[in-house]
Scaffold this motif. Structure first.
Motif, PDB file in Angstrom:
ATOM      1  N   ASP A  99      24.991  29.085  27.960  1.00  0.00           N
ATOM      2  CA  ASP A  99      25.837  30.013  28.716  1.00  0.00           C
ATOM      3  C   ASP A  99      25.145  30.310  30.044  1.00  0.00           C
ATOM      4  O   ASP A  99      24.490  31.334  30.210  1.00  0.00           O
ATOM      5  CB  ASP A  99      26.058  31.292  27.904  1.00  0.00           C
ATOM      6  CG  ASP A  99      26.937  32.302  28.615  1.00  0.00           C
ATOM      7  OD1 ASP A  99      27.588  31.933  29.612  1.00  0.00           O
ATOM      8  OD2 ASP A  99      26.966  33.468  28.175  1.00  0.00           O
ATOM      9  N   ASP A 143      26.042  31.264  33.040  1.00  0.00           N
ATOM     10  CA  ASP A 143      26.328  32.475  33.817  1.00  0.00           C
ATOM     11  C   ASP A 143      26.232  33.757  32.989  1.00  0.00           C
ATOM     12  O   ASP A 143      26.573  34.840  33.459  1.00  0.00           O
ATOM     13  CB  ASP A 143      27.698  32.380  34.495  1.00  0.00           C
ATOM     14  CG  ASP A 143      28.823  32.114  33.502  1.00  0.00           C
ATOM     15  OD1 ASP A 143      28.568  32.132  32.281  1.00  0.00           O
ATOM     16  OD2 ASP A 143      29.964  31.876  33.950  1.00  0.00           O
ATOM     17  N   ASN A 144      25.778  33.627  31.734  1.00  0.00           N
ATOM     18  CA  ASN A 144      25.539  34.797  30.873  1.00  0.00           C
ATOM     19  C   ASN A 144      26.758  35.710  30.745  1.00  0.00           C
ATOM     20  O   ASN A 144      26.639  36.938  30.790  1.00  0.00           O
ATOM     21  CB  ASN A 144      24.346  35.609  31.406  1.00  0.00           C
ATOM     22  CG  ASN A 144      23.048  34.833  31.370  1.00  0.00           C
ATOM     23  OD1 ASN A 144      22.735  34.181  30.379  1.00  0.00           O
ATOM     24  ND2 ASN A 144      22.300  34.877  32.462  1.00  0.00           N
ATOM     25  N   ASP A 145      27.923  35.097  30.560  1.00  0.00           N
ATOM     26  CA  ASP A 145      29.132  35.909  30.417  1.00  0.00           C
ATOM     27  C   ASP A 145      29.651  35.944  28.983  1.00  0.00           C
ATOM     28  O   ASP A 145      30.743  36.442  28.719  1.00  0.00           O
ATOM     29  CB  ASP A 145      30.234  35.408  31.360  1.00  0.00           C
ATOM     30  CG  ASP A 145      30.658  33.973  31.064  1.00  0.00           C
ATOM     31  OD1 ASP A 145      30.089  33.354  30.141  1.00  0.00           O
ATOM     32  OD2 ASP A 145      31.550  33.464  31.767  1.00  0.00           O
ATOM     33  N   GLU A 182      34.191  26.963  28.593  1.00  0.00           N
ATOM     34  CA  GLU A 182      34.749  27.331  29.895  1.00  0.00           C
ATOM     35  C   GLU A 182      35.285  26.106  30.629  1.00  0.00           C
ATOM     36  O   GLU A 182      36.390  26.133  31.181  1.00  0.00           O
ATOM     37  CB  GLU A 182      33.692  28.048  30.739  1.00  0.00           C
ATOM     38  CG  GLU A 182      33.334  29.433  30.221  1.00  0.00           C
ATOM     39  CD  GLU A 182      32.570  30.259  31.236  1.00  0.00           C
ATOM     40  OE1 GLU A 182      33.204  30.766  32.182  1.00  0.00           O
ATOM     41  OE2 GLU A 182      31.345  30.397  31.094  1.00  0.00           O
ATOM     42  N   ASN A 241      30.569  34.476  36.364  1.00  0.00           N
ATOM     43  CA  ASN A 241      30.774  35.427  35.266  1.00  0.00           C
ATOM     44  C   ASN A 241      31.741  36.545  35.627  1.00  0.00           C
ATOM     45  O   ASN A 241      31.941  37.482  34.859  1.00  0.00           O
ATOM     46  CB  ASN A 241      29.442  36.022  34.802  1.00  0.00           C
ATOM     47  CG  ASN A 241      28.740  36.828  35.883  1.00  0.00           C
ATOM     48  OD1 ASN A 241      29.323  37.168  36.907  1.00  0.00           O
ATOM     49  ND2 ASN A 241      27.474  37.135  35.655  1.00  0.00           N
ATOM     50  N   GLU A 252      31.494  38.890  37.746  1.00  0.00           N
ATOM     51  CA  GLU A 252      30.912  40.168  38.141  1.00  0.00           C
ATOM     52  C   GLU A 252      30.184  40.030  39.465  1.00  0.00           C
ATOM     53  O   GLU A 252      29.465  39.062  39.701  1.00  0.00           O
ATOM     54  CB  GLU A 252      29.938  40.663  37.069  1.00  0.00           C
ATOM     55  CG  GLU A 252      30.605  40.944  35.730  1.00  0.00           C
ATOM     56  CD  GLU A 252      29.613  41.436  34.701  1.00  0.00           C
ATOM     57  OE1 GLU A 252      28.420  41.565  35.049  1.00  0.00           O
ATOM     58  OE2 GLU A 252      30.022  41.695  33.558  1.00  0.00           O
ATOM     59  N   GLY A 299      35.537  35.727  34.328  1.00  0.00           N
ATOM     60  CA  GLY A 299      34.587  36.407  33.461  1.00  0.00           C
ATOM     61  C   GLY A 299      35.135  36.716  32.084  1.00  0.00           C
ATOM     62  O   GLY A 299      36.297  36.429  31.769  1.00  0.00           O
ATOM     63  N   PRO A 300      34.326  37.335  31.224  1.00  0.00           N
ATOM     64  CA  PRO A 300      34.738  37.628  29.851  1.00  0.00           C
ATOM     65  C   PRO A 300      35.915  38.585  29.756  1.00  0.00           C
ATOM     66  O   PRO A 300      36.671  38.551  28.791  1.00  0.00           O
ATOM     67  CB  PRO A 300      33.479  38.232  29.224  1.00  0.00           C
ATOM     68  CG  PRO A 300      32.688  38.757  30.384  1.00  0.00           C
ATOM     69  CD  PRO A 300      32.950  37.803  31.500  1.00  0.00           C
ATOM     70  N   GLN A 312      37.118  36.488  26.580  1.00  0.00           N
ATOM     71  CA  GLN A 312      36.198  36.609  25.450  1.00  0.00           C
ATOM     72  C   GLN A 312      36.966  36.606  24.131  1.00  0.00           C
ATOM     73  O   GLN A 312      36.591  35.924  23.170  1.00  0.00           O
ATOM     74  CB  GLN A 312      35.392  37.903  25.570  1.00  0.00           C
ATOM     75  CG  GLN A 312      34.327  38.076  24.490  1.00  0.00           C
ATOM     76  CD  GLN A 312      33.106  37.224  24.742  1.00  0.00           C
ATOM     77  OE1 GLN A 312      32.462  37.355  25.776  1.00  0.00           O
ATOM     78  NE2 GLN A 312      32.782  36.349  23.810  1.00  0.00           N
TER      79      GLN A 312
END
Length: 281
Positions: free
Chosen positions: A75, A77-79, A86, A96, A98, A130-131, A143
């Motif tokens: 992951d 982009d740590n989302d 994705e 992500n 943000e 993003g999530p 998400q």
């Protein structure tokens, strides 16, 4: 003597074939790659191309050459959504959604600083990536779509005419003599399921005759098949499931708002109270 000559011929013939084969397959002597060595080398290259170090569904080669993602981080982009998922669903694995704190160079003038901020807010990041994004506007975040297995780019993943989020709220199972039927699974339209026997088909076709504002039975089909999730009346309140979805009512409860008045009565009278306590049982 003839026997000895034949044996000698066979022996020398075998030696010739063996030596010829050695020269044809030996890289050092004959100048050719061994067929076995070539096969091994080919398999190694294929394995290298398919290597997925972080198990995110993208090969290391694709991550490095096409997507710019981290081969050791599933992951990038740590989302909360894996890079492979994705990419598969048309989202950017590097965004992500943000906005990060901008480090503005104090030597820049106000105009250039404003341009940098505008560029970030309008083009990058994109909240829909993003999530918490919802690019298909079905009411489910990206998400949630990943957890359900639905498509974040399609509001109706199983193409049964019903919104993914609405179905996910009311997923239920029904026991039939032929086995269990799971209704309102956003990944399965239940096309021509066990509940849709000939008697039920005849009744529904008679009801949906295209007259007086009613839908036409044939128009409710997809590729000559009907979705049980869509056309049945699961709670037997007089509203077909697709009508319940249109009104936002609960297809598994005759009285969605628990006011002791059936949904069909409130719909017929266009009662505003119908939407009080929506979705509760």
């Amino acid at each position: 003597m003839a026997y000895v000559a034949i044996v000698s011929t066979l022996i020398f013939g075998s030696l010739f074939v063996g030596i010829s084969g050695f020269f044809q397959t030996s890289e050092e002597i004959g100048g050719f790659d061994s067929a076995v060595e070539e096969d091994i080398r080919g398999d190694s290259e294929l394995m290298l191309e398919a290597l997925d170090s972080d198990g995110d569904g993208l090969s290391d080669k694709l991550e490095e050459t096409q997507y710019g993602t981290d081969i050791d981080d599933p992951d990038t982009d740590n989302d909360g959504m894996t890079d492979g998922w994705e990419v598969q669903h048309g989202l950017n694995p590097l965004d992500n959604g943000e906005s990060e704190d901008l480090e503005i160079d104090p030597t820049q003038n106000d105009e250039s600083s404003a341009a940098q901020i505008e560029n970030e807010t309008e083009s990058w990041p994109d909240p829909n990536q993003g999530p918490n994004g919802d690019p298909d506007r079905d009411g489910l975040t990206n998400q949630a779509e990943q957890e359900l297995g639905t498509d974040p780019q399609r509001a109706d993943s199983d193409n049964d005419g019903l919104n993914d989020r609405w179905e996910s709220l009311y997923t239920t199972s029904v026991q039939t003599p032929g086995g269990e039927v799971v209704l309102f699974n956003p990944l399965d339209g239940n096309w021509d399921c066990l509940l849709l026997d000939q008697a039920m088909r005849d009744a529904l076709e008679s009801r949906f005759d295209g007259e007086n504002g009613m839908a036409d039975w044939d128009d409710l089909a997809s590729n000559d098949r009907h979705s049980c999730d869509m056309v049945l009346d699961s709670d037997d309140d007089g509203l077909a499931n697709f009508e319940e979805e249109a009104f936002g009512t609960n297809p598994t409860a005759r009285d969605s708002d628990m006011d002791l008045i059936d949904d069909i009565v409130e719909v017929a009278n266009q009662s505003i109270a119908l939407f009080t306590g929506l979705g509760e049982q």
